[in-house]
Design an enzyme around this catalytic site. Structure first.
Site, PDB file in Angstrom:
ATOM      1  N   HIS A   1       0.813  -1.215   0.000  1.00 19.50           N
ATOM      2  CA  HIS A   1       0.000   0.000   0.000  1.00 19.50           C
ATOM      3  C   HIS A   1       0.849   1.268   0.000  1.00 19.50           C
ATOM      4  O   HIS A   1       0.349   2.360   0.176  1.00 19.50           O
ATOM      5  CB  HIS A   1      -0.931   0.025   1.218  1.00 19.50           C
ATOM      6  CG  HIS A   1      -1.792  -1.185   1.332  1.00 19.50           C
ATOM      7  ND1 HIS A   1      -1.473  -2.253   2.129  1.00 19.50           N
ATOM      8  CD2 HIS A   1      -2.946  -1.508   0.717  1.00 19.50           C
ATOM      9  CE1 HIS A   1      -2.399  -3.189   2.006  1.00 19.50           C
ATOM     10  NE2 HIS A   1      -3.306  -2.769   1.151  1.00 19.50           N
TER      11      HIS A   1
HETATM   12  S1  FES Z   1       1.265  -0.162   3.487  1.00 15.19           S
HETATM   13 FE1  FES Z   1      -0.327  -1.534   3.879  1.00 15.19          FE
HETATM   14  S2  FES Z   1       0.598  -3.085   5.042  1.00 15.19           S
HETATM   15 FE2  FES Z   1       2.191  -1.693   4.641  1.00 15.19          FE
END
Ligand code: FES
Length: 194
Positions: free
Chosen positions: A152
């Site tokens: 993410h």
């Molecule tokens: S950015 Fe989502 S788990 Fe690391």
């Protein structure tokens, strides 16, 4: 704003992927030691884990399992330590104000007992993925080395401090630890911190 964040993240991901793919030899040449595995008994008991660090080269990292958790031990060289001050304005919690993210003795500029050694849980504070070590400067102007979570896009500096504008809410967690000798770190027990 959200578009900007997404665009920046996409850009970082794209460049990071390109750099990683194009410079595999460079990354492979970082002298990472293989993971250290504690004894089955120690794992079963959740006992502290001793990590010998004398053979850990400056700039290298070793992965350790403690109580089923992934822990990174990084031997930061002088240049890596100097780069920490360059990230301060980019960070959400540069002074480690969120108290549960580290023991009191890790509330300092380096988030560590001794500046040279960073001991940190390899679990992203967003959804728990293992952030990847990317210690080199770049590929974006605001990247001075640290940990990047590709799922993410969360980013952390070389002390595990989280960048602003990423999904992870807090710095990476520092587990309890202490030096039992100059060259041996014990993870999971911190009485008698050296
Ligand atoms: S950015 Fe989502 S788990 Fe690391």
């Amino acid at each position: 704003m959200t578009d900007d964040v997404d665009r920046n993240r996409r850009h970082f991901l794209t460049v990071a992927t390109a750099v990683t793919g194009g410079a595999g030899l460079v990354l492979a040449s970082i002298p990472f030691l293989s993971s250290l595995k504690p004894s089955a008994r120690a794992q079963a008991l959740g006992a502290p884990v001793e990590v010998p660090v004398s053979s850990l080269e400056p700039g290298a990292m070793v992965r350790v399992i403690w109580r089923g958790k992934l822990v990174y031990v990084v031997r930061r060289d002088k240049e890596m330590l100097a780069r920490l001050s360059q990230t301060t304005d980019l960070l959400r919690d540069p002074d480690s104000a969120v108290v549960e993210q580290q023991p009191e003795y890790a509330v300092n500029e380096y988030r560590s007992v001794r500046p040279e050694f960073l001991v940190i849980e390899g679990s992203c504070t967003h959804l728990g993925c293992a952030p990847l070590p990317q210690f080199q400067v770049g590929p974006t102007d605001d990247w001075f080395g640290g940990f990047f979570c590709p799922c993410h896009g969360s980013r952390f500096d070389l002390a595990g401090r989280v960048y602003k504008g990423v999904p992870a809410p807090t710095n990476l967690r520092v587990p309890p630890y202490r030096f039992v000798r100059d060259d041996v770190i014990m993870i999971g027990a911190d009485t008698g911190v050296a």
